[in-house]
Design an enzyme around this catalytic site. Structure first.
Site, PDB file in Angstrom:
ATOM      1  CB  CYS A 216      -1.086  -0.027   1.163  1.00  0.00           C
ATOM      2  SG  CYS A 216      -0.174   0.241   2.730  1.00  0.00           S
TER       3      CYS A 216
ATOM      4  CB  CYS B  83       2.792  -1.804  -7.742  1.00  0.00           C
ATOM      5  SG  CYS B  83       3.636  -3.296  -7.104  1.00  0.00           S
TER       6      CYS B  83
ATOM      7  CB  CYS C 162      -4.305   1.869  -1.493  1.00  0.00           C
ATOM      8  SG  CYS C 162      -2.542   2.363  -1.932  1.00  0.00           S
TER       9      CYS C 162
END
Length: 260
Positions: free
Chosen positions: A117, A198, A191
């Site tokens: 996250c 990412c 999230c």
């Protein structure tokens, strides 16, 4: 002789439509935006939206505004409700077909799972702690953040200790880009913001997205933060229960490294 029902159970009628079935299958793997579902089923957006509305009206699917782009929404499938409806569907055909809650099988090898996250202060450390606890350490678990906070959120520490008997008071958030990312089998983003940043990790591990709002943003009073983190932890625990059934089906990543 038992009299046949006048019509198939509602879940059969609802899920039996080809477009709705493909939507259910797609959402069973994680949360998705509508444009991703459009690509998945290969149908116009207005038709996909129509079928999503029917699934939402049946309380099978919920929608949440993206915290990355408020004009977008993530759709989530309620797997527990699907299980209950499938149990009722089976029982309506024959009592022997009522579906009981199955135990998750143990993976036949040691797996690595990464939760990510933004701050690595609440959602992802809670997920890390709960998966480690529920597997008895049989799964190698880590968590990290794209912009790690200075400390694990006090509400996360309290909720894990009070509700689950897990002590994380000594852990500190870590950065995603400082983590050895080789050998992960699954990456779960919790999230919407971190999903966008990412990177693709070595070995192309399975990517799963759980769209969850930050339960305790800066400035939230402690009592309210505790309540919000407690709700988030319950949702994460439910999702982990589903994840446990997916882990044994995974193939090893090509650059697999055994955890140290």
């Amino acid at each position: 002789m038992r009299q046949a029902p006048a019509a198939p159970p509602p879940f059969v009628r609802l899920a039996g439509h080809p477009v709705r079935w493909r939507l259910l299958v797609g959402l069973a793997t994680g949360d998705h935006r509508v444009r991703e579902l459009v690509d998945l089923v290969g149908q116009p957006q207005n038709l996909v939206s129509y079928h999503l509305r029917l699934l939402r009206d049946a309380d099978l699917v919920t929608a949440r505004r993206s915290s990355f782009d408020g004009r977008d929404s993530y759709y989530r499938l309620d797997l527990d409700r699907c299980r209950d409806l499938l149990a009722g569907t089976g029982a309506s055909l024959h009592p022997a077909l009522a579906v009981a809650r199955p135990e998750a099988p143990r993976p036949d090898r040691r797996l690595r799972v990464l939760f990510a996250c933004t701050g690595n202060s609440a959602r992802s450390p809670v997920a890390e702690a709960l998966l480690r606890e529920r597997t008895g350490g049989a799964v190698d678990v880590a968590s990290a953040g794209s912009h790690p906070a200075e400390r694990t959120h006090p509400s996360a520490v309290r909720v894990l200790a009070e509700d689950y008997g897990i002590d994380v008071s000594g852990r500190s958030p870590q950065a995603l880009d400082a983590l050895d990312t080789h050998g992960f089998d699954v990456v779960v983003t919790l999230c919407d913001r971190v999903r966008e940043v990412c990177p693709e990790l070595p070995g192309h591990p399975r990517r799963i997205h759980w769209s969850m709002a930050d339960p305790a943003p800066a400035g939230t009073p402690a009592p309210a933060a505790d309540r919000a983190v407690r709700r988030a932890a319950r949702e994460i625990d439910t999702r982990i229960g589903h994840l446990l059934h997916v882990l044994p089906t995974l193939e090893p990543t090509p650059d697999r490294k055994e955890p140290r």
